[in-house]
Design a protein around this motif. Structure first.
Motif, PDB file in Angstrom:
ATOM      1  N   MET A   1       0.842  -1.194   0.000  1.00  0.00           N
ATOM      2  CA  MET A   1       0.000   0.000   0.000  1.00  0.00           C
ATOM      3  C   MET A   1       0.885   1.255   0.000  1.00  0.00           C
ATOM      4  O   MET A   1       1.926   1.305   0.632  1.00  0.00           O
ATOM      5  N   ILE A   2       0.426   2.260  -0.738  1.00  0.00           N
ATOM      6  CA  ILE A   2       1.103   3.551  -0.736  1.00  0.00           C
ATOM      7  C   ILE A   2       0.070   4.636  -0.464  1.00  0.00           C
ATOM      8  O   ILE A   2      -1.114   4.477  -0.787  1.00  0.00           O
ATOM      9  N   PRO A   3       0.467   5.739   0.131  1.00  0.00           N
ATOM     10  CA  PRO A   3      -0.495   6.826   0.374  1.00  0.00           C
ATOM     11  C   PRO A   3      -0.956   7.444  -0.938  1.00  0.00           C
ATOM     12  O   PRO A   3      -0.202   7.515  -1.912  1.00  0.00           O
ATOM     13  N   ALA A   4      -2.187   7.901  -0.972  1.00  0.00           N
ATOM     14  CA  ALA A   4      -2.757   8.465  -2.197  1.00  0.00           C
ATOM     15  C   ALA A   4      -1.922   9.604  -2.770  1.00  0.00           C
ATOM     16  O   ALA A   4      -1.761   9.689  -4.002  1.00  0.00           O
ATOM     17  N   PRO A   5      -1.356  10.509  -1.961  1.00  0.00           N
ATOM     18  CA  PRO A   5      -0.560  11.602  -2.547  1.00  0.00           C
ATOM     19  C   PRO A   5       0.680  11.115  -3.287  1.00  0.00           C
ATOM     20  O   PRO A   5       1.264  11.861  -4.077  1.00  0.00           O
ATOM     21  N   ALA A   6       1.110   9.866  -3.039  1.00  0.00           N
ATOM     22  CA  ALA A   6       2.306   9.343  -3.694  1.00  0.00           C
ATOM     23  C   ALA A   6       1.995   8.634  -5.005  1.00  0.00           C
ATOM     24  O   ALA A   6       2.904   8.187  -5.693  1.00  0.00           O
ATOM     25  N   ALA A   7       0.702   8.540  -5.346  1.00  0.00           N
ATOM     26  CA  ALA A   7       0.300   7.841  -6.566  1.00  0.00           C
ATOM     27  C   ALA A   7      -0.103   8.846  -7.641  1.00  0.00           C
ATOM     28  O   ALA A   7      -0.706   9.882  -7.353  1.00  0.00           O
ATOM     29  N   VAL A   8       0.250   8.545  -8.882  1.00  0.00           N
ATOM     30  CA  VAL A   8      -0.127   9.365 -10.024  1.00  0.00           C
ATOM     31  C   VAL A   8      -0.929   8.500 -10.984  1.00  0.00           C
ATOM     32  O   VAL A   8      -0.449   7.450 -11.424  1.00  0.00           O
ATOM     33  N   LYS A   9      -2.120   8.918 -11.315  1.00  0.00           N
ATOM     34  CA  LYS A   9      -2.982   8.138 -12.202  1.00  0.00           C
ATOM     35  C   LYS A   9      -2.555   8.340 -13.655  1.00  0.00           C
ATOM     36  O   LYS A   9      -2.279   9.456 -14.086  1.00  0.00           O
ATOM     37  N   VAL A  10      -2.483   7.236 -14.388  1.00  0.00           N
ATOM     38  CA  VAL A  10      -2.209   7.308 -15.814  1.00  0.00           C
ATOM     39  C   VAL A  10      -3.347   6.628 -16.562  1.00  0.00           C
ATOM     40  O   VAL A  10      -4.084   5.819 -15.998  1.00  0.00           O
ATOM     41  N   ASP A  11      -3.492   6.958 -17.838  1.00  0.00           N
ATOM     42  CA  ASP A  11      -4.569   6.366 -18.636  1.00  0.00           C
ATOM     43  C   ASP A  11      -4.397   4.850 -18.725  1.00  0.00           C
ATOM     44  O   ASP A  11      -3.272   4.340 -18.791  1.00  0.00           O
ATOM     45  N   PRO A  12      -5.498   4.109 -18.747  1.00  0.00           N
ATOM     46  CA  PRO A  12      -5.415   2.638 -18.740  1.00  0.00           C
ATOM     47  C   PRO A  12      -4.729   2.046 -19.958  1.00  0.00           C
ATOM     48  O   PRO A  12      -4.297   0.891 -19.913  1.00  0.00           O
ATOM     49  N   ASP A  13      -4.611   2.802 -21.053  1.00  0.00           N
ATOM     50  CA  ASP A  13      -3.956   2.242 -22.237  1.00  0.00           C
ATOM     51  C   ASP A  13      -2.437   2.387 -22.204  1.00  0.00           C
ATOM     52  O   ASP A  13      -1.756   1.911 -23.109  1.00  0.00           O
ATOM     53  N   VAL A  14      -1.902   3.031 -21.162  1.00  0.00           N
ATOM     54  CA  VAL A  14      -0.455   3.160 -21.037  1.00  0.00           C
ATOM     55  C   VAL A  14       0.082   1.891 -20.378  1.00  0.00           C
ATOM     56  O   VAL A  14      -0.271   1.589 -19.240  1.00  0.00           O
ATOM     57  N   PRO A  15       0.930   1.124 -21.064  1.00  0.00           N
ATOM     58  CA  PRO A  15       1.452  -0.121 -20.465  1.00  0.00           C
ATOM     59  C   PRO A  15       2.196   0.166 -19.162  1.00  0.00           C
ATOM     60  O   PRO A  15       2.888   1.185 -19.033  1.00  0.00           O
ATOM     61  N   PHE A  16       2.063  -0.752 -18.209  1.00  0.00           N
ATOM     62  CA  PHE A  16       2.747  -0.575 -16.926  1.00  0.00           C
ATOM     63  C   PHE A  16       4.258  -0.453 -17.114  1.00  0.00           C
ATOM     64  O   PHE A  16       4.918   0.328 -16.442  1.00  0.00           O
ATOM     65  N   GLU A  17       4.822  -1.252 -18.029  1.00  0.00           N
ATOM     66  CA  GLU A  17       6.271  -1.201 -18.259  1.00  0.00           C
ATOM     67  C   GLU A  17       6.700   0.181 -18.734  1.00  0.00           C
ATOM     68  O   GLU A  17       7.761   0.679 -18.358  1.00  0.00           O
ATOM     69  N   THR A  18       5.879   0.794 -19.570  1.00  0.00           N
ATOM     70  CA  THR A  18       6.189   2.127 -20.084  1.00  0.00           C
ATOM     71  C   THR A  18       6.065   3.169 -18.982  1.00  0.00           C
ATOM     72  O   THR A  18       6.954   4.015 -18.801  1.00  0.00           O
ATOM     73  N   ALA A  19       4.979   3.096 -18.243  1.00  0.00           N
ATOM     74  CA  ALA A  19       4.750   4.075 -17.171  1.00  0.00           C
ATOM     75  C   ALA A  19       5.816   3.969 -16.089  1.00  0.00           C
ATOM     76  O   ALA A  19       6.211   4.984 -15.495  1.00  0.00           O
ATOM     77  N   ALA A  20       6.314   2.746 -15.843  1.00  0.00           N
ATOM     78  CA  ALA A  20       7.299   2.557 -14.777  1.00  0.00           C
ATOM     79  C   ALA A  20       8.584   3.325 -15.031  1.00  0.00           C
ATOM     80  O   ALA A  20       9.286   3.702 -14.091  1.00  0.00           O
ATOM     81  N   LEU A  21       8.899   3.565 -16.298  1.00  0.00           N
ATOM     82  CA  LEU A  21      10.149   4.263 -16.620  1.00  0.00           C
ATOM     83  C   LEU A  21      10.097   5.755 -16.299  1.00  0.00           C
ATOM     84  O   LEU A  21      11.131   6.387 -16.126  1.00  0.00           O
ATOM     85  N   ILE A  22       8.867   6.296 -16.242  1.00  0.00           N
ATOM     86  CA  ILE A  22       8.743   7.752 -16.100  1.00  0.00           C
ATOM     87  C   ILE A  22       9.233   8.215 -14.742  1.00  0.00           C
ATOM     88  O   ILE A  22       9.998   9.178 -14.636  1.00  0.00           O
ATOM     89  N   ALA A  23       8.798   7.521 -13.691  1.00  0.00           N
ATOM     90  CA  ALA A  23       9.173   7.940 -12.346  1.00  0.00           C
ATOM     91  C   ALA A  23      10.686   7.894 -12.177  1.00  0.00           C
ATOM     92  O   ALA A  23      11.345   6.988 -12.666  1.00  0.00           O
ATOM     93  N   CYS A  24      11.217   8.864 -11.529  1.00  0.00           N
ATOM     94  CA  CYS A  24      12.645   9.012 -11.244  1.00  0.00           C
ATOM     95  C   CYS A  24      13.444   9.288 -12.508  1.00  0.00           C
ATOM     96  O   CYS A  24      13.685  10.441 -12.832  1.00  0.00           O
ATOM     97  N   GLY A  25      13.848   8.267 -13.259  1.00  0.00           N
ATOM     98  CA  GLY A  25      14.818   8.463 -14.333  1.00  0.00           C
ATOM     99  C   GLY A  25      14.399   9.449 -15.400  1.00  0.00           C
ATOM    100  O   GLY A  25      15.116  10.406 -15.702  1.00  0.00           O
ATOM    101  N   VAL A  26      13.230   9.226 -16.006  1.00  0.00           N
ATOM    102  CA  VAL A  26      12.793  10.091 -17.108  1.00  0.00           C
ATOM    103  C   VAL A  26      12.407  11.468 -16.596  1.00  0.00           C
ATOM    104  O   VAL A  26      12.783  12.492 -17.184  1.00  0.00           O
TER     105      VAL A  26
END
Length: 224
Positions: A1-26
């Protein structure tokens, strides 16, 4: 579980693998270009370090319209990768002086990005930025690592040293922007995935990083 302020909603058609790269590095790399440095179209830039964050800086420079992007890394396997993502030139650290002379008549680059966080690379960024240029410190250095400048050169060279914590990012705003860049074909997230490993191969993935990574940009852990 993570607190709601730490989560960012993305559109359902964005693959999880793609979205995972955005946080931190990109966000850190592209944000350093667009937010911290506010790079202008037509600029020249040098980037020290061509790992995942460095590749993100290079992509950010391409998005910002930089026309000369020099990637610097001692691992030559990373040079072709850097060019694939937008670098116009790729060199080892001992070749930077020569490429600076060739491309800028030894005047230096408009922007120098240090994505390593070591005193030597921060100092190299300073030395290879032009008079009045900007040095952007993107890499997280050690608390006891000291960089030395003389008071006179700080005054005479008129350069700016800018720290860039997490790419000066507003997470919700800039995550949405990264997805728009990806949809428009301006930001290659999928191409940054070099390896897909399962949870049982985590140690193998760490071994790859300890060995220097070679041409590996990002490894994605799949939990299926």
């Amino acid at each position: 579980m993570i607190p709601a302020p730490a989560a960012v909603k993305v559109d359902p058609d964005v693959p999880f693998e793609t979205a995972a790269l955005i946080a931190c590095g990109v966000l850190t790399g592209v944000g350093a270009v667009l937010n911290t440095a506010a790079v202008r179209p037509g600029s020249t830039a040098v980037v020290f370090g061509c790992g995942g964050v460095g590749i993100s800086v290079i992509q950010g420079l391409r998005i910002a319209g930089a026309t000369t992007i020099v990637a610097v890394d001692p691992v030559q396997d990373k040079h072709a990768v850097a060019k694939r993502f937008g670098a116009t030139h790729a060199v080892t650290p001992d070749e930077v002086e020569g490429i600076k002379h060739e491309l800028t008549a030894s005047q230096g680059f408009d922007y120098a990005f240090d994505v390593v966080g070591a005193p030597a690379t921060i100092r190299a960024g300073w030395d290879h930025a032009r008079r009045g240029g900007s040095v952007i410190v993107v890499g997280a250095g050690r608390a006891d690592a000291m960089v030395e400048f003389s008071a006179q050169e700080l005054f005479l060279h008129d350069k700016k040293i800018l720290g860039s914590l997490y790419g000066s990012t507003h997470v919700e705003r800039d995550t949405a922007a990264m997805i728009r860049f990806w949809r428009a074909g301006l930001l290659d997230l999928d191409g940054m995935i070099s390896r897909r490993i399962d949870f049982g191969d985590l140690n193998g993935g760490l071994d790859v990083l300890r060995a220097g990574g070679g041409d590996v940009i990002r490894q994605v852990v799949t939990l299926e």
